[in-house]
Design an enzyme around this catalytic site. Sequence first.
Site, short mmCIF file in Angstrom:
data_model
loop_
_atom_site.label_atom_id
_atom_site.label_comp_id
_atom_site.label_asym_id
_atom_site.label_seq_id
_atom_site.Cartn_x
_atom_site.Cartn_y
_atom_site.Cartn_z
N SER A 1 0.84 -1.20 0.00
CA SER A 1 0.00 0.00 0.00
C SER A 1 0.87 1.24 0.00
O SER A 1 2.04 1.19 0.41
CB SER A 1 -0.88 0.00 1.27
N TYR B 1 -1.13 -1.22 10.52
CA TYR B 1 -1.34 -1.44 9.07
C TYR B 1 -0.15 -0.95 8.26
O TYR B 1 0.42 -1.72 7.46
CB TYR B 1 -2.66 -0.78 8.65
N1 LIG Z 1 -8.82 0.13 0.05
C1 LIG Z 1 -7.76 0.82 -0.34
O1 LIG Z 1 -7.87 1.99 -0.70
C2 LIG Z 1 -6.41 0.15 -0.36
C3 LIG Z 1 -5.29 0.95 -0.56
C4 LIG Z 1 -4.04 0.35 -0.58
C5 LIG Z 1 -3.92 -1.02 -0.43
N2 LIG Z 1 -5.03 -1.78 -0.23
C6 LIG Z 1 -4.85 -3.22 -0.08
O2 LIG Z 1 -5.72 -3.91 -0.95
C7 LIG Z 1 -6.10 -5.16 -0.37
C8 LIG Z 1 -7.62 -5.24 -0.31
O3 LIG Z 1 -8.04 -4.15 0.49
P1 LIG Z 1 -9.58 -3.82 0.73
O4 LIG Z 1 -9.64 -2.39 1.08
O5 LIG Z 1 -10.39 -4.36 -0.39
O6 LIG Z 1 -9.80 -4.63 2.08
P2 LIG Z 1 -11.06 -5.45 2.62
O7 LIG Z 1 -11.00 -5.41 4.10
O8 LIG Z 1 -12.29 -4.98 1.96
O9 LIG Z 1 -10.66 -6.89 2.09
C9 LIG Z 1 -9.71 -7.65 2.72
C10 LIG Z 1 -10.13 -9.09 2.61
O10 LIG Z 1 -9.30 -9.87 3.48
C11 LIG Z 1 -10.13 -10.83 4.09
N3 LIG Z 1 -9.55 -11.31 5.35
C12 LIG Z 1 -9.36 -10.62 6.50
N4 LIG Z 1 -8.88 -11.44 7.45
C13 LIG Z 1 -8.74 -12.66 6.89
C14 LIG Z 1 -8.29 -13.93 7.37
N5 LIG Z 1 -7.87 -14.08 8.63
N6 LIG Z 1 -8.28 -14.96 6.51
C15 LIG Z 1 -8.70 -14.82 5.23
N7 LIG Z 1 -9.15 -13.67 4.73
C16 LIG Z 1 -9.17 -12.58 5.55
C17 LIG Z 1 -11.44 -10.09 4.34
O11 LIG Z 1 -12.53 -10.97 4.59
C18 LIG Z 1 -11.58 -9.30 3.06
O12 LIG Z 1 -12.28 -10.03 2.07
C19 LIG Z 1 -5.49 -5.19 1.03
O13 LIG Z 1 -4.31 -5.96 1.02
C20 LIG Z 1 -5.18 -3.73 1.31
O14 LIG Z 1 -4.11 -3.57 2.19
C21 LIG Z 1 -6.27 -1.23 -0.18
#
Ligand SMILES: NC(=O)c1ccc[n+]([C@@H]2O[C@H](COP(=O)([O-])OP(=O)(O)OC[C@H]3O[C@@H](n4cnc5c(N)ncnc54)[C@H](O)[C@@H]3O)[C@@H](O)[C@H]2O)c1
Length: 258
Positions: A134, A147
Amino acid sequence: MINLSDKTAVVCGGSTLIGMSVVNVLLQQGARVFVLDIDDSAEAELASLGATFMPLDVTDDEAIKTAVSRIGEQASAISLLINMACSYDDDGFASSRQQWLRALDINLISMAMVTKAFHEQLQATRGAVVNFTSISAGCAQTGRWLYPVSKAAIKHLTKEMAMDLAADGIRVNSVSPGWTWSRVIDEVSGGDRAKADAVAADYHLLGRLGDPTEVANVVAFLCSDEASFVTGADYAADGGYAVMGPEQNKPAIPRLAG
Ligand SMILES: NC(=O)c1ccc[n+]([C@@H]2O[C@H](COP(=O)([O-])OP(=O)(O)OC[C@H]3O[C@@H](n4cnc5c(N)ncnc54)[C@H](O)[C@@H]3O)[C@@H](O)[C@H]2O)c1
């Protein structure tokens, strides 16, 4: 140009918005896709896209083993692994040891464990791994410790994986999204995409949030043979967030003259 029709992919943490876009883009490019996630609420939607969902808590090593063998019963060896499960639980300085351990377990350690579990198959297929880090990995953010620290560690873990798995013909890269329209931003903004875009405009050179598909397209490239000489790299899908320094995108020198 990207063709993933001979690939079987596992998307770990693929149940929400960004994950579903990754799944969708991989499917569109012809890959067979399995989704592993602790949250089974998207199972039907994933099935309607053409992906196979299996429940998994990534912090449970026995469950990882079971998932690997269940996938093995249904498909040939996997060639693509996308590690994107994450926890946003973070109380910064006030976080407890338990919170630290849980956040690092889900975000960081499980990436290593899941990759290890699929290693033999990735080696057999000369596959590729994409880890989600990220923009939070690169700069301090108020009130958040767990995080961003986990994401910074993932960036380095990616380099270590790339180093040690290159001999097995496995490429390992990471993707660093900026603010992306996702479950968390949907929730925090009360579903107001225009407002979220307006706030994001201050931090992203392109003046808006990223769309999940824009992140997924970078993942698909890193998975593809078009990226055959790319390993150990971190690809920004961040609308220019990471190049913006303290001067932001506003002329600073005129302030001295004024
Ligand atoms: N949302 C953003 O703007 C953003 C920005 C930068 C990076 N990211 C990265 O993108 C990825 C997705 O982010 P998001 O915002 O869609 O997050 P989200 O929380 O919507 O999705 C994360 C997923 O991980 C799953 N998860 C959590 N704990 C778990 C476990 N113990 N076992 C299995 N699955 C598990 C959740 O159920 C969920 O489906 C992440 O790695 C996040 O760090 C997101």
